[in-house]
Design a protein around this motif. Structure first.
Motif, PDB file in Angstrom:
ATOM      1  N   UNK A  32      -1.701  52.913  -0.888  1.00 50.38           N
ATOM      2  CA  UNK A  32      -1.275  53.500   0.136  1.00 50.38           C
ATOM      3  C   UNK A  32      -1.993  53.519   1.280  1.00 50.38           C
ATOM      4  N   UNK A  33      -3.379  54.043   0.922  1.00 51.55           N
ATOM      5  CA  UNK A  33      -4.298  54.190   2.187  1.00 51.55           C
ATOM      6  C   UNK A  33      -4.584  52.942   2.811  1.00 51.55           C
ATOM      7  N   UNK A  34      -4.711  51.954   1.996  1.00 53.87           N
ATOM      8  CA  UNK A  34      -5.171  50.536   2.935  1.00 53.87           C
ATOM      9  C   UNK A  34      -3.984  50.311   3.604  1.00 53.87           C
ATOM     10  N   UNK A  35      -2.645  50.593   3.058  1.00 56.28           N
ATOM     11  CA  UNK A  35      -1.522  49.927   3.773  1.00 56.28           C
ATOM     12  C   UNK A  35      -1.387  50.785   5.189  1.00 56.28           C
ATOM     13  N   UNK A  36      -1.616  52.141   5.141  1.00 57.82           N
ATOM     14  CA  UNK A  36      -1.506  53.241   5.978  1.00 57.82           C
ATOM     15  C   UNK A  36      -2.386  52.887   7.355  1.00 57.82           C
ATOM     16  N   UNK A  37      -3.553  52.453   6.922  1.00 55.64           N
ATOM     17  CA  UNK A  37      -4.885  52.038   7.718  1.00 55.64           C
ATOM     18  C   UNK A  37      -4.254  50.932   8.801  1.00 55.64           C
ATOM     19  N   UNK A  38      -3.921  49.931   7.917  1.00 59.11           N
ATOM     20  CA  UNK A  38      -3.257  48.548   8.637  1.00 59.11           C
ATOM     21  C   UNK A  38      -2.073  48.742   9.671  1.00 59.11           C
ATOM     22  N   UNK A  39      -1.286  49.549   8.932  1.00 59.88           N
ATOM     23  CA  UNK A  39       0.014  49.836   9.894  1.00 59.88           C
ATOM     24  C   UNK A  39      -0.652  50.787  10.897  1.00 59.88           C
ATOM     25  N   UNK A  40      -1.542  51.862  10.843  1.00 59.97           N
ATOM     26  CA  UNK A  40      -1.850  52.625  11.965  1.00 59.97           C
ATOM     27  C   UNK A  40      -2.576  51.758  13.018  1.00 59.97           C
ATOM     28  N   UNK A 210      -9.235  60.484   4.718  1.00 58.91           N
ATOM     29  CA  UNK A 210      -8.114  59.728   4.994  1.00 58.91           C
ATOM     30  C   UNK A 210      -7.529  59.866   6.338  1.00 58.91           C
ATOM     31  N   UNK A 211      -7.567  61.128   6.929  1.00 55.37           N
ATOM     32  CA  UNK A 211      -7.048  61.463   8.300  1.00 55.37           C
ATOM     33  C   UNK A 211      -7.952  60.808   9.062  1.00 55.37           C
ATOM     34  N   UNK A 212      -9.214  60.784   8.800  1.00 59.54           N
ATOM     35  CA  UNK A 212     -10.045  60.249  10.166  1.00 59.54           C
ATOM     36  C   UNK A 212     -10.039  58.927  10.138  1.00 59.54           C
ATOM     37  N   UNK A 213      -9.630  58.104   8.693  1.00 58.98           N
ATOM     38  CA  UNK A 213      -9.610  56.568   8.733  1.00 58.98           C
ATOM     39  C   UNK A 213      -8.270  56.343   9.664  1.00 58.98           C
ATOM     40  N   UNK A 214      -7.331  56.849   9.193  1.00 61.12           N
ATOM     41  CA  UNK A 214      -6.016  56.590   9.730  1.00 61.12           C
ATOM     42  C   UNK A 214      -6.170  56.614  11.289  1.00 61.12           C
ATOM     43  N   UNK A 215      -6.666  57.922  11.970  1.00 64.00           N
ATOM     44  CA  UNK A 215      -7.022  58.313  13.123  1.00 64.00           C
ATOM     45  C   UNK A 215      -7.730  57.144  13.804  1.00 64.00           C
ATOM     46  N   UNK A 216      -8.819  56.648  13.261  1.00 63.17           N
ATOM     47  CA  UNK A 216      -9.572  55.625  13.645  1.00 63.17           C
ATOM     48  C   UNK A 216      -8.927  54.494  13.939  1.00 63.17           C
ATOM     49  N   UNK A 217      -8.275  54.091  12.729  1.00 61.73           N
ATOM     50  CA  UNK A 217      -7.464  52.845  13.141  1.00 61.73           C
ATOM     51  C   UNK A 217      -6.455  52.783  14.173  1.00 61.73           C
ATOM     52  N   UNK A 218      -5.960  53.883  14.117  1.00 66.56           N
ATOM     53  CA  UNK A 218      -5.004  54.153  15.405  1.00 66.56           C
ATOM     54  C   UNK A 218      -5.570  53.871  16.981  1.00 66.56           C
ATOM     55  N   UNK A 219      -6.755  54.617  16.743  1.00 68.65           N
ATOM     56  CA  UNK A 219      -7.511  54.635  18.087  1.00 68.65           C
ATOM     57  C   UNK A 219      -8.155  53.198  18.187  1.00 68.65           C
ATOM     58  N   UNK A 220      -8.342  52.435  17.301  1.00 69.23           N
ATOM     59  CA  UNK A 220      -9.176  51.174  17.348  1.00 69.23           C
ATOM     60  C   UNK A 220      -7.885  50.129  17.808  1.00 69.23           C
TER      61      UNK A 220
END
Length: 261
Positions: A32-40, A210-220
């Protein structure tokens, strides 16, 4: 829900198997986290980059809902129509995801593809966006750009609903307000713990990471999208669509049992 262990190393050695693991109907928190990071990252790229292409952010439904109120008060029919159209397209994208996932769940042979279906549709739409936008949208002028913007709103709704269904409503990827709020809550807990160490208030470190990882992916993704769309225009959506198809299509051509994640 299965255990929280990350994707196994052998998935990293076999990209096709890793892609299947990411969108398998048998889920783990790691997947879930890997896919969420990718999709973010995809969402950030499409949202920030889309501003360069169509002049609008396409995942900010709060802003569009506020514009509905502004349009009504100001009697600005153009603002009102665009805002309502954006909200409806976002909702339609979310509804499409729910229809595809539930349709697949009710059919034994399609069940393992329930999450691959909406991601495939999203990938195809981004390819169409790149193709359409590079020519027809510009020739059509403002109506063409508006149609492209509404398509991106549909895509954002489709993706957000898909990751919401995949993660059991724990993760969303196309907007950051809720996640930034949760980061603020964890920061407040940390501050209170410093003030009152014996209070028993604790920071949820796993959730914060988890939140920081997804936010970082969204920003990147947003930075990449701003640079890519700013330089190449609509056509920069093509690699985004291809990436989505790369993780979703293996589920349709899997000849053997999907490995558990």
């Amino acid at each position: 829900m299965m255990g929280t262990r990350p994707l196994r190393n052998r998935h990293l050695r076999h990209p096709v198997e890793a892609a299947r693991a990411l969108v398998s109907h048998r889920r783990s928190r790691g997947a879930d986290l890997a896919l969420a990071t990718f999709l973010a990252g995809i969402a950030g790229c499409a949202n920030a980059g889309g501003f360069f292409a169509v002049g609008q952010y396409t995942s900010h439904m709060t802003g569009y809902l506020s514009q509905v109120a502004d349009g009504l008060v100001l009697m600005n029919l153009r603002m009102l129509g665009i805002s309502i159209g954006a909200i409806l397209c976002f909702m339609l994208g979310a509804a499409t995801s729910a229809v595809l996932i539930n349709w697949a769940r009710e059919r034994h042979r399609q069940r393992r593809r329930q999450y691959a279906l909406p991601l495939t549709v999203e990938g195809v739409l981004l390819l169409l966006f790149a193709t359409f936008g590079s020519g027809a949208a510009r020739e059509a002028g403002e109506p063409g750009l508006l149609a492209a913007m509404l398509m991106l709103c549909f895509v954002m709704g489709l993706q957000n609903a898909t990751i919401t269904k995949i993660s059991g409503a724990r993760i969303r990827t196309t907007h950051a307000t809720g996640m930034i709020t949760d980061v603020g809550i964890e920061a407040g807990r940390a501050a209170y713990r410093l003030i009152a160490p014996g209070s028993g208030v604790r920071v949820n470190g796993a959730n914060l990471r988890m939140l920081l990882r997804i936010l970082g992916a969204f920003l990147a993704g947003g930075i990449a999208g701003a640079v890519g769309f700013g330089r190449f225009g609509f056509v920069f959506a093509m690699p985004l669509g291809l990436l989505l198809l790369a993780i979703s299509l293996p589920m349709f051509f899997a000849g053997r049992r999907i490995a558990r994640v």
